[in-house]
Design a protein around this motif. Structure first.
Motif, mmCIF file in Angstrom:
data_model
loop_
_atom_site.group_PDB
_atom_site.id
_atom_site.type_symbol
_atom_site.label_atom_id
_atom_site.label_comp_id
_atom_site.label_asym_id
_atom_site.label_seq_id
_atom_site.Cartn_x
_atom_site.Cartn_y
_atom_site.Cartn_z
ATOM 1 N N PRO A 65 46.959 43.423 42.059
ATOM 2 C CA PRO A 65 45.980 43.558 43.144
ATOM 3 C C PRO A 65 45.360 42.228 43.576
ATOM 4 C CG PRO A 65 45.637 45.272 41.523
ATOM 5 C CD PRO A 65 46.662 44.334 40.951
ATOM 6 N N GLY A 66 45.447 41.208 42.736
ATOM 7 C CA GLY A 66 44.851 39.919 43.068
ATOM 8 C C GLY A 66 45.818 38.902 43.635
ATOM 9 N N CYS A 67 47.109 39.231 43.687
ATOM 10 C CA CYS A 67 48.085 38.271 44.215
ATOM 11 C C CYS A 67 47.730 37.906 45.657
ATOM 12 C CB CYS A 67 49.499 38.842 44.153
ATOM 13 S SG CYS A 67 50.271 38.697 42.549
ATOM 14 N N GLY A 68 47.731 36.628 45.942
ATOM 15 C CA GLY A 68 47.359 36.131 47.269
ATOM 16 C C GLY A 68 45.884 35.790 47.371
ATOM 17 N N ALA A 69 45.118 36.039 46.306
ATOM 18 C CA ALA A 69 43.672 35.791 46.355
ATOM 19 C C ALA A 69 43.355 34.302 46.455
ATOM 20 C CB ALA A 69 42.985 36.397 45.139
ATOM 21 N N GLY A 70 44.146 33.453 45.812
ATOM 22 C CA GLY A 70 43.900 32.008 45.909
ATOM 23 C C GLY A 70 44.070 31.506 47.328
ATOM 24 N N ARG A 71 45.155 31.934 47.976
ATOM 25 C CA ARG A 71 45.380 31.533 49.369
ATOM 26 C C ARG A 71 44.345 32.169 50.285
ATOM 27 N NH1 ARG A 71 51.440 33.237 49.409
ATOM 28 N NH2 ARG A 71 50.589 34.468 47.725
ATOM 29 N N ALA A 72 43.922 33.403 49.959
ATOM 30 C CA ALA A 72 42.891 34.060 50.772
ATOM 31 C C ALA A 72 41.562 33.316 50.655
ATOM 32 C CB ALA A 72 42.734 35.514 50.350
ATOM 33 N N CYS A 73 41.184 32.926 49.444
ATOM 34 C CA CYS A 73 39.934 32.172 49.268
ATOM 35 C C CYS A 73 40.010 30.817 49.963
ATOM 36 C CB CYS A 73 39.628 31.997 47.781
ATOM 37 S SG CYS A 73 39.102 33.509 46.975
ATOM 38 N N TYR A 74 41.167 30.167 49.874
ATOM 39 C CA TYR A 74 41.373 28.897 50.570
ATOM 40 C C TYR A 74 41.179 29.101 52.075
ATOM 41 C CZ TYR A 74 43.824 24.704 52.219
ATOM 42 O OH TYR A 74 44.155 23.536 52.848
ATOM 43 N N SER A 75 41.740 30.182 52.611
ATOM 44 C CA SER A 75 41.609 30.466 54.047
ATOM 45 C C SER A 75 40.165 30.779 54.417
ATOM 46 C CB SER A 75 42.514 31.632 54.431
ATOM 47 O OG SER A 75 43.861 31.292 54.238
ATOM 48 N N ILE A 76 39.455 31.510 53.560
ATOM 49 C CA ILE A 76 38.045 31.823 53.831
ATOM 50 C C ILE A 76 37.222 30.538 53.860
ATOM 51 C CG2 ILE A 76 35.971 32.887 52.838
ATOM 52 C CD1 ILE A 76 37.798 35.217 51.962
ATOM 53 N N LEU A 77 37.473 29.650 52.896
ATOM 54 C CA LEU A 77 36.728 28.385 52.872
ATOM 55 C C LEU A 77 36.997 27.545 54.114
ATOM 56 C CD1 LEU A 77 37.104 27.386 49.125
ATOM 57 C CD2 LEU A 77 35.009 28.068 50.300
ATOM 58 N N HIS A 78 38.153 27.722 54.743
ATOM 59 C CA HIS A 78 38.484 27.007 55.976
ATOM 60 C C HIS A 78 38.205 27.859 57.216
ATOM 61 C CE1 HIS A 78 40.568 24.452 53.067
ATOM 62 N NE2 HIS A 78 40.366 23.502 53.954
ATOM 63 N N ILE A 92 36.053 52.519 43.295
ATOM 64 C CA ILE A 92 36.540 51.166 43.590
ATOM 65 C C ILE A 92 37.707 50.816 42.670
ATOM 66 C CG2 ILE A 92 35.936 48.705 43.470
ATOM 67 C CD1 ILE A 92 33.156 49.488 44.515
ATOM 68 N N LEU A 93 37.596 51.148 41.388
ATOM 69 C CA LEU A 93 38.700 50.888 40.456
ATOM 70 C C LEU A 93 39.946 51.684 40.826
ATOM 71 C CD1 LEU A 93 36.890 50.692 37.010
ATOM 72 C CD2 LEU A 93 37.965 48.840 38.287
ATOM 73 N N ILE A 94 39.769 52.923 41.252
ATOM 74 C CA ILE A 94 40.913 53.747 41.668
ATOM 75 C C ILE A 94 41.576 53.134 42.902
ATOM 76 C CG2 ILE A 94 41.540 55.993 42.667
ATOM 77 C CD1 ILE A 94 39.439 57.238 40.753
ATOM 78 N N VAL A 95 40.765 52.702 43.860
ATOM 79 C CA VAL A 95 41.314 52.075 45.078
ATOM 80 C C VAL A 95 42.085 50.806 44.720
ATOM 81 C CG1 VAL A 95 40.651 50.853 47.199
ATOM 82 C CG2 VAL A 95 39.655 53.084 46.682
ATOM 83 N N ILE A 96 41.540 49.994 43.824
ATOM 84 C CA ILE A 96 42.222 48.760 43.411
ATOM 85 C C ILE A 96 43.544 49.093 42.727
ATOM 86 C CG2 ILE A 96 42.106 46.792 41.821
ATOM 87 C CD1 ILE A 96 39.080 46.686 42.451
#
Length: 150
Positions: A56-69, A120-124
């Protein structure tokens, strides 16, 4: 160790200093991520490396990078669920830290419904399963999948 914990619980200045230190560490991490390009040097996912499935967290690093930009559409493409949950998690952490700084206790967690947390845990969990099904439109949930549409 117990004496230190009791001393921190009684001393508001120590609690404020600890929260400010934790905030500084988070800020340093955000500055590092801002200048660390995950497209050139990706943050590896151990779950993906071992199983070949997206967590469920794959892509989170790139997503956070995009949010910061300030590229929110890109962030949503990399991990839609994390992009939605991140502001809620930030509000929770800020409220919890402020409550602990002021009172030394935890008055926030008692106000959050256990049913909400279970949902929330079920959705994740379901999100983690659905993003690995290679059928349209579920393949759009894979990291970068929504970039095909947006």
């Amino acid at each position: 160790m117990m004496k230190l914990a009791a001393r921190i619980r009684r001393n508001r200045k120590m609690r404020v200093a600890l929260v400010l230190c934790a905030g500084a560490v988070c800020l340093i991490g955000a500055v590092y991520l801002y200048f660390h390009n995950p497209y050139s040097y990706p943050l590896p996912c151990i779950f993906y490396s071992i199983t070949g499935f997206y967590c469920p967290g794959c892509g989170a690093g790139r997503a956070c990078y995009s949010i910061l930009h300030l590229r929110f559409a890109d962030a949503f493409c990399y991990n839609p669920l994390m992009t939605i949950l991140l502001p809620l998690i930030g509000i929770y952490i800020a409220a919890r830290a402020i409550d602990w700084m002021i009172t030394g206790g935890n008055h926030i967690d008692g106000k959050i419904s256990v049913k909400l947390l279970v949902w929330i845990l079920i959705v994740i969990f379901i999100y983690g399963i659905l993003r690995n099904i290679p059928v349209f439109p579920l393949n759009l949930l894979a990291p970068g999948g929504l970039a095909q549409v947006l």
